[in-house]
Design an enzyme around this catalytic site. Structure first.
Site, mmCIF file in Angstrom:
data_model
loop_
_atom_site.group_PDB
_atom_site.id
_atom_site.type_symbol
_atom_site.label_atom_id
_atom_site.label_comp_id
_atom_site.label_asym_id
_atom_site.label_seq_id
_atom_site.Cartn_x
_atom_site.Cartn_y
_atom_site.Cartn_z
ATOM 1 N N SER A 149 0.824 -1.202 0.000
ATOM 2 C CA SER A 149 0.000 0.000 0.000
ATOM 3 C C SER A 149 0.870 1.268 0.000
ATOM 4 O O SER A 149 1.644 1.476 -0.924
ATOM 5 C CB SER A 149 -0.962 -0.029 1.192
ATOM 6 O OG SER A 149 -1.986 0.920 1.041
ATOM 7 N N LYS A 201 -22.459 16.882 7.266
ATOM 8 C CA LYS A 201 -21.489 17.095 8.340
ATOM 9 C C LYS A 201 -21.356 15.880 9.248
ATOM 10 O O LYS A 201 -20.285 15.650 9.844
ATOM 11 C CB LYS A 201 -21.893 18.330 9.168
ATOM 12 C CG LYS A 201 -20.839 18.768 10.177
ATOM 13 C CD LYS A 201 -19.537 19.139 9.477
ATOM 14 C CE LYS A 201 -18.477 19.557 10.484
ATOM 15 N NZ LYS A 201 -17.189 19.845 9.829
#
Length: 318
Positions: A149, A201
């Site tokens: 990764s 949010k």
């Protein structure tokens, strides 16, 4: 019977006897004082001696440079994150490496499962920057157990990548995960009170149901970061990648070193010793890894036993 009528002192007592006791007491107190003073002097002497040794070792370890041709080794290990900040450590390490004219090549010894895409990207760009300035000095990544990764993101900036046949390499993908506890709190009869300004949010809150629009936003972000990852690997590895024959190369799967060589994720098999000796031609290894604390630098120079003595000294009241 003899009666003393000149004072209250008992018969047979003399001022000379009282004076002798007082003198003895004074001598004892004086000797105790002198002994305490000698102990304090020696205590300060040893403290100052340790401090002088500490300063001399730190100065010598910071200023001395290896002489003779050698291979510089920089360790890239652990989860890549802003806490460890491998990008900053790599930058500091490379700056020290390029100051020494005796460095014939650089090995980044990688052993990391990956981590932050941002720190990985910064480290990738820093390696490319230094390589462009010092093109005559080869820079290789040697994988030990794992370079996956974000670690592979960084490694793809190197001139070449080496690994053991059993190493784990690649995993070119991006993951984001969380939990959904909404069913659990419904069963428990718990009501979540969230006040937001902005419809997304609370996106990612495990106690709030995720909307289809929010799931799409998450996927777009992950895909965007994945695409940046792919572009960086393609830029670094170029035509060595056998993408057409291996369509899952960017799927996030990990490869063994043996498989990675076939698909072009690594260039060859090797370890730090064989690469330094057979590829760079400078078998002597010198560790240039930047350290994050004075204790690590100091212990590397003088050993753990002396460090324990220094700790004990500094723990005492001054």
């Amino acid at each position: 019977m003899k009666i003393n009528i000149k004072g209250s002192e008992p018969a047979g007592s003399t001022p000379e006897g009282s004076s002798w006791e007082r003198n003895l007491l004074e001598k004892l107190l004086l000797e105790v004082y002198r002994e305490q003073r000698r102990n304090r002097i020696w205590r300060w002497f040893w403290r100052l001696l340790w401090l002088l040794i500490f300063i001399l070792v730190i100065a010598s370890s910071g200023s001395s440079k290896p002489t003779g041709a050698h291979t510089a080794v920089i360790n890239l290990e652990g989860t890549i994150s802003s806490d460890n900040n491998q990008a900053d450590l790599l930058r500091k390490s490379l700056k020290e490496v390029y100051k020494n004219k005796n460095v014939k090549g650089i090995i980044i010894r990688a052993n990391s499962p990956g981590g932050s895409p941002v720190i990985s990207s910064i480290a990738y760009e820093e390696i490319r920057y230094f390589k462009a300035k010092h093109a005559s000095i080869p820079l290789y990544v040697v994988t030990e157990d794992m370079c996956a990764s974000g670690c592979y993101y960084i490694a793809s900036a190197a001139d070449k990548i080496y690994a053991d046949p059993s190493s784990l390499v690649g995993s070119i993908g991006v993951i984001g995960s969380s939990f959904d506890f909404t069913g659990l709190i419904d069963k428990l009869g718990i009501k979540r009170r969230v006040k937001i300004a902005g419809s997304n949010k609370d996106m990612g809150d495990p106690f709030v149901p995720e909307t289809p629009e929010q799931a799409q936003i998450w996927q777009q972000m992950l895909s965007s970061i994945h695409e940046q990852f792919i572009q960086a690997v393609q830029q670094g590895r170029g035509k060595r990648l056998k993408i057409a024959e291996n369509p899952d190369i960017f799927s996030g799967r990990a490869y063994t070193g043996e498989e990675a060589k076939k698909v072009g994720l690594i260039d060859d098999f090797g370890n730090v010793y064989t690469v330094a000796r057979d590829v760079i031609g400078a078998p002597d290894l010198v560790d240039y890894t930047a350290e994050t604390s004075w204790e690590k630098r100091f212990s590397k120079s003088i050993g753990s036993t002396m460090l324990q003595n220094i700790r004990g000294m500094t723990d005492q009241p001054w």
